[in-house]
Design an enzyme around this catalytic site. Structure first.
Site, PDB file in Angstrom:
ATOM      1  CG  ASP A   1      65.159  28.372  34.084  1.00  0.00           C
ATOM      2  OD1 ASP A   1      65.669  27.642  34.962  1.00  0.00           O
ATOM      3  OD2 ASP A   1      65.686  28.574  32.971  1.00  0.00           O
TER       4      ASP A   1
ATOM      5  CG  ASN B   1      72.120  25.645  34.509  1.00  0.00           C
ATOM      6  OD1 ASN B   1      72.856  26.577  34.177  1.00  0.00           O
ATOM      7  ND2 ASN B   1      72.082  24.495  33.860  1.00  0.00           N
TER       8      ASN B   1
ATOM      9  CG  ASP C   1      66.858  27.511  23.117  1.00  0.00           C
ATOM     10  OD1 ASP C   1      68.046  27.246  23.346  1.00  0.00           O
ATOM     11  OD2 ASP C   1      66.201  28.349  23.773  1.00  0.00           O
TER      12      ASP C   1
ATOM     13  CD  GLU D   1      69.762  25.575  29.454  1.00  0.00           C
ATOM     14  OE1 GLU D   1      70.519  25.944  28.524  1.00  0.00           O
ATOM     15  OE2 GLU D   1      68.627  26.051  29.615  1.00  0.00           O
TER      16      GLU D   1
ATOM     17  CG  HIS E   1      65.319  22.378  29.772  1.00  0.00           C
ATOM     18  ND1 HIS E   1      64.455  23.272  29.207  1.00  0.00           N
ATOM     19  CD2 HIS E   1      66.547  22.948  29.654  1.00  0.00           C
ATOM     20  CE1 HIS E   1      65.130  24.332  28.799  1.00  0.00           C
ATOM     21  NE2 HIS E   1      66.401  24.157  29.054  1.00  0.00           N
ATOM     22  NE  ARG E   2      65.167  24.743  25.155  1.00  0.00           N
ATOM     23  CZ  ARG E   2      63.895  24.888  25.476  1.00  0.00           C
ATOM     24  NH1 ARG E   2      63.058  23.885  25.314  1.00  0.00           N
ATOM     25  NH2 ARG E   2      63.434  26.013  25.965  1.00  0.00           N
TER      26      ARG E   2
ATOM     27  CE  LYS F   1      67.826  25.698  32.721  1.00  0.00           C
ATOM     28  NZ  LYS F   1      67.576  27.049  32.397  1.00  0.00           N
TER      29      LYS F   1
END
Ligand code: DC
Length: 668
Positions: free
Chosen positions: A49, A93, A325, A353, A405-406, A435
């Site tokens: 990112d 993204n 998040d 995402e 990613h998370r 990311k």
């Protein structure tokens, strides 16, 4: 590609260096481009990112140098006036790049830009921002669905005045407008139509704008007054420190709750702009962890020293609207909670995402008894540990990550817990972590290796500095064996006194030492020395008579030599008894017994404090006389060994000393 998550063999005992914050890095890059001049972002994040943002700013005419090896990004910008009038942007993204770069380029009069992105970003909300920019004069052509990527924009600068915006789908839409607004022709008021989500990110934007010299404030709820920027200062040279990523910290903050033990989150105290820093508070309120600041780091310990991990939670309902998040971190690990939880305030993450609520629910369903997915919440009903083990029957569960990613990082954390024989979670497409944290799996591997490393810890210091308390507490928290070598000297002194031998009768001392057999009795966390199979009682070795004689016997080289080999055998005793480390306290542990110990700590406190502590314990002991003898003897005198960490405990309470000591051990 899949990544198997190896389980931790015991408690977690690691120190973690966090990456720079993605949100702070990307905002700082945008603000640096707007402010003009040269800006060096120290501690910046290097991830997909932030690279996308760097690439976009370069296309806009800024010079961006990414110096990953040294951890900084340098941006030189001529300010808005020098922005390129045309560019083809690709925002991947990255929600921040998508919204911020669109708003930035809208500032350029007569600009023509095209925007495209990954498939996932084409589904994410943009229309709130685009409509606001349209009202300010920008014109859009959409190549797919109206209000979504891909599109082209003809820009004409922002007029300013009241800019109404619908940021109900994403706070980034509001942040984008706020950062661009100082460059509108007339002073701007950004007015929220309705509410926005993830409020703390708006605070982060305002905070960072202030740090870059822009004036923006929320005059009343939902109305933001933004001052006009001064002309870009192309001669400016600033250094801006990026805080560590608080969301990234959430994974490692969760870990000790599940495995027991402790994690040091390095530099976490610097996280002041990020709402997600509150996640550790949520874990603390839930009764899962305890935390303590150590310098600018945060020590996060399991709330319990002994299993079961994690303990029963204090509540079954948690609202994540402000820190959404981190809901994935909590939700993924809730599979291992002892009872059900409801996680709320997460509806807006369906447009991130991926549809995060649906994604988390679908993957949790593979490892829990039941998941109740609702529009804004999920209820998680975990299986009993034994039932989970049976369900796994030695196999592994593959977690789909939806290129998020998370998802990958969050589900790795329960995977660290040894639920069944060997690894039980594998993460599909692990590369998606790039990311925001390309090194995540390597950091997790290192944390596991550090946790399993056998550490020898030396804790030295004079009488009544608190060595025993801190050594006992730390060994219990870490699952290490504790050895009090003062008790060794006391036990020998007691035996010698009982036999009527005086400290200056060397041949009698030698004679007695040659006749006795010493051994070890492991009692809970402590290993105690026995003489001829007998363990001396506390009241026999801790009394006035022994207090007065022990320093004299301890000064006799024959006594010290006799104990040296025994004390040096303690790491093997610890290992044989299943401990994963050893904490040995005394006077010469870091200087003579284990000069190569992993961690060497020297505790100190002023005389009055120590006397007071001793008196509180109801013990009368001439500390200063004993210390003077210990310091002045020829053989292994009491010293702070070179390279040992000295802690002055005078103004610290026990918990603070323990936290400081733990942090030194975890870093070693
Ligand atoms: O820690 P303590 O007060 O129980 O120690 C008793 C005495 O033992 C102390 O005066 C010095 C001696 N000692 C030593 O010389 N070396 C050690 N490693 C531990 C204790």
């Amino acid at each position: 590609m899949k990544r198997v998550i190896d389980t931790f063999r015991g408690k977690c005992r690691a120190s973690v260096a966090l990456p720079g914050s993605k949100s702070v890095t990307n905002r700082a890059m945008v603000l640096a481009a707007l402010a003009g001049g040269s800006t060096r972002l120290e501690g910046a994040l290097f991830s997909r990112d932030t690279k996308i943002m760097a690439d976009c700013l370069q296309k806009l005419g800024c010079a961006v140098v990414l110096c990953e090896a040294e951890g900084y990004v340098e941006i030189r910008s001529g300010g808005v006036e020098k922005f390129a009038r045309s560019a083809d942007f690709f925002v991947g993204n990255a929600g921040t790049a998508a919204r911020f770069v669109t708003a930035l380029s809208a500032l350029v009069p007569g600009g023509e830009y095209s925007f495209d992105c990954d498939a996932a970003m084409r589904l994410r909300p943009m229309s709130g921002l685009l409509n606001a920019l349209k009202l300010q004069g920008a014109k859009f052509d959409f190549f797919g669905e109206d209000g979504f990527f891909p599109f082209s924009m003809r820009s004409c600068g922002l007029r300013g005045g009241d800019i109404e915006v619908d940021a109900s789908a994403s706070s980034q839409i509001l942040s984008a407008l706020l950062m661009a607004a100082p460059f509108a022709e007339s002073p701007a008021r950004v007015v929220l139509g309705g509410e926005t989500v993830s409020r703390p990110f708006v605070g982060m934007t305002l905070g960072q704008m202030g740090q870059f010299g822009f004036s923006a404030r929320e005059a009343r709820s939902g109305v933001f007054e933004v001052g006009k920027a001064q002309c870009a200062d192309s001669g400016a040279a600033r250094v801006y420190e990026i805080e560590p990523d608080a969301t990234a910290a959430s994974y490692f903050a969760m870990l000790p709750a599940l495995t027991g033990g402790a994690v040091l989150l390095e530099r976490f105290g610097r996280c002041v702009l990020q709402g997600d820093a509150k996640f550790v508070k949520l874990l603390e309120c839930a009764g899962l962890v305890k935390t303590c600041k150590v310098g600018d780091s945060l020590l996060v310990e399991s709330a319990r020293a002994e299993p079961p991990f994690p303990p029963e939670l204090t509540s079954s309902e948690y609202d994540f609207n402000d820190i959404s998040d981190t809901f994935l971190t909590f939700a993924a690990s809730s599979a291992l909670f002892p009872s059900s939880v409801e996680i709320r305030g997460i509806g807006h993450t369906r447009a991130q995402e991926t549809d995060r609520v649906a994604a988390v629910a679908a993957q949790l369903a593979k490892i829990v008894a039941r998941v109740d997915e609702k529009s804004d919440s999920i209820g998680v009903f975990p299986m009993e540990r034994r039932a989970l083990r049976d369900a796994l029957s030695g196999g592994r569960v593959e977690i789909s990550t939806y290129d998020d990613h998370r998802m990958a990082m969050a589900f790795s954390i329960p995977g660290c817990v040894p639920v069944s024989e060997g690894a039980w979670i594998e993460i599909e497409n692990p590369g998606c972590v790039s990311k925001t944290w390309p090194g995540f799996f390597e950091v997790l591997d290192r944390a596991r290796a550090d946790s399993e490393k056998f550490r020898v810890v030396a804790v030295d210091g004079g009488a009544a500095v608190g060595k025993s308390t801190v050594s006992r507490v730390c060994s219990q928290k870490l699952g290490y064996m504790h050895v009090d070598t003062g008790a060794h000297y006391r036990t020998l002194s007691f035996g010698l006194l009982e036999s009527g031998i005086s400290p200056d009768d060397i041949s009698a001392i030698e004679g007695m030492l040659s006749r006795i057999q010493i051994g070890t009795l492991v009692d809970g966390q402590s290993a105690k020395m026995t003489v001829n199979g007998v363990l001396a009682r506390d009241d026999q070795i801790r009394n006035k008579r022994v207090n007065e004689a022990v320093a004299k016997f301890a000064a006799v080289p024959q006594v010290r030599n006799f104990l040296k080999n025994y004390q040096r055998s303690m790491p093997s005793v610890a290992a044989e008894n299943g401990f994963s480390g050893l904490i040995m306290e005394g006077r010469d542990i870091g200087s003579v017994i284990f000069p190569d110990a992993n961690a060497r700590i020297f505790l100190d406190a002023d005389e009055a404090t120590r006397q007071a502590r001793r008196a509180k314990e109801g013990i009368s002991d001439s500390i200063s006389k004993r210390d003077a003898l210990d310091k002045s003897r020829k053989s292994a005198p009491l010293v702070c060994a070179e390279g040992a960490e000295r802690i002055d405990t005078t103004n610290m309470d026990k918990d603070e000393v323990a936290a400081k000591t733990l942090s030194i051990i975890l870093k070693s």
